[in-house]
Design an enzyme around this catalytic site. Structure first.
Site, mmCIF file in Angstrom:
data_model
loop_
_atom_site.group_PDB
_atom_site.id
_atom_site.type_symbol
_atom_site.label_atom_id
_atom_site.label_comp_id
_atom_site.label_asym_id
_atom_site.label_seq_id
_atom_site.Cartn_x
_atom_site.Cartn_y
_atom_site.Cartn_z
ATOM 1 C CG HIS A 161 -1.888 1.171 1.192
ATOM 2 N ND1 HIS A 161 -3.179 1.046 0.707
ATOM 3 C CD2 HIS A 161 -1.749 2.470 1.559
ATOM 4 C CE1 HIS A 161 -3.789 2.216 0.779
ATOM 5 N NE2 HIS A 161 -2.947 3.099 1.299
ATOM 6 C CB CYS A 162 2.051 3.374 -2.568
ATOM 7 S SG CYS A 162 3.203 4.735 -2.843
ATOM 8 C CB VAL A 163 1.204 6.939 2.076
ATOM 9 C CG1 VAL A 163 0.930 5.916 3.156
ATOM 10 C CG2 VAL A 163 2.702 7.223 1.984
ATOM 11 C CB VAL A 166 -4.322 7.980 -1.692
ATOM 12 C CG1 VAL A 166 -5.282 7.911 -0.503
ATOM 13 C CG2 VAL A 166 -3.529 9.261 -1.642
#
Length: 310
Positions: A161-163, A166
């Site tokens: 999951h890549c911030v 998003v």
């Protein structure tokens, strides 16, 4: 800053550390204006302050400036296109009616201690096999699927999951994510090189007050930010190139190290085509041909070809 949030096991303590991952979604939304501000500063420094005004000058300086401005905007368009594709593309959701075929019902749990798999399901007989089932989603898990504690759902061939985007990175947007990294690296590397002479002359020009102090400061900061992003992205891209060429995800690194033969490794070219497709002219664009979408099952994230294991 990216997070690999696989679901925690039911046998863990009642205090689930993965619940903290939910805060990463809010952090991701805070990242967006930060990235926009950095991009705006770099754009102003390269185009408005340095190279844009030089287009109107005579001689080779004008030609160089025109080349830099055009290349900068081409890379910017590709970067934004890939970014939007990563953000708004579904990384891969398990269909509600999906059921595993008989051959895929069982998975090897030898890489997990005490007979647990990544979804928290324990083999009742404490043997080396078990049916993949997500205890949180209460749904079957296709091969290479993992539960994301940030999105609170299972993601097909989840990588992380890549911030920054998003969103999760999975089977159906991994190519877009990799292209976003590549074009961002090229853009920041170009910005670093384009601003390098002005970075070097920053101190002398500041003392002489030969240029606007505001422009010099923004150019100096943009130079540092561009170089920092370029170097960090180069390391990140190198890691993902290695993963693509071995047909591995970030989550599967541990599992692969403990496997004598990685069954998804089909060879460098085949592994690359499992992500980017077979049409070479589309490798550089966040698109797939209809033929690849029909013939490459891995692009849909439910079935994956494997090598023969003797």
């Amino acid at each position: 800053m990216c997070c690999r949030c696989g679901g925690g096991g039911a046998a863990l303590s009642s205090v689930n550390p993965f619940r903290l991952c939910t805060g990463l979604r809010a952090l991701g939304y805070l990242m967006l204006p930060l990235v926009a501000a950095i991009a705006g500063a770099v754009y102003y420094a390269v185009i408005a302050a340095v190279w844009g005004p030089r287009i109107v000058k005579a001689g080779h300086v004008s030609a160089i400036a025109l080349f830099i401005v055009i290349l900068f905007h081409l890379l910017l368009v590709m970067l934004i296109w890939c970014y939007l594709r990563v953000v708004f593309s579904d990384p891969g959701t398990v269909p509600a009616d999906w059921r595993p075929p008989f051959e895929e019902d069982i998975i090897v749990l030898s890489t997990f201690p005490n007979g647990h798999d990544a979804s928290g399901v324990r083999d009742p007989a404490s043997v080396d096999t078990d049916i993949r089932h997500c205890a949180k989603c209460q749904n079957w898990k296709p091969p290479r699927c993992h539960h994301c504690s940030v999105c609170d759902r299972c993601v097909l061939k989840m990588d992380h999951h890549c911030v920054w985007v998003v969103n999760c990175v999975g089977a159906r947007n991994y190519k877009f994510f990799l292209l976003f990294l590549v074009y961002t690296f090229l853009e920041t590397a170009l910005s670093s090189l384009a601003l390098l002479p002005h970075f070097i002359s920053f101190f002398s020009e500041t003392s002489r007050h030969t240029n606007s102090t505001e422009n010099l400061s923004i150019t100096f900061i943009a130079s540092i930010l561009s170089a920092a992003f370029a170097l960090s992205l180069l390391c990140f891209i190198s890691m993902h190139v290695s993963l693509v060429l071995t047909n591995t995800t970030s989550i599967e690194i541990y599992e692969k190290k403990n496997s004598a033969i990685w069954r998804y490794d089909l060879g460098n070219l085949k592994n690359f085509e499992q992500v980017f497709g077979t049409k070479k002219w589309l490798w550089f664009f966040p698109l797939y041909s209809n033929e690849d979408l029909e013939n490459i099952s891995a692009l849909h994230g439910l079935e994956f070809p494997t090598r023969d294991v003797v």
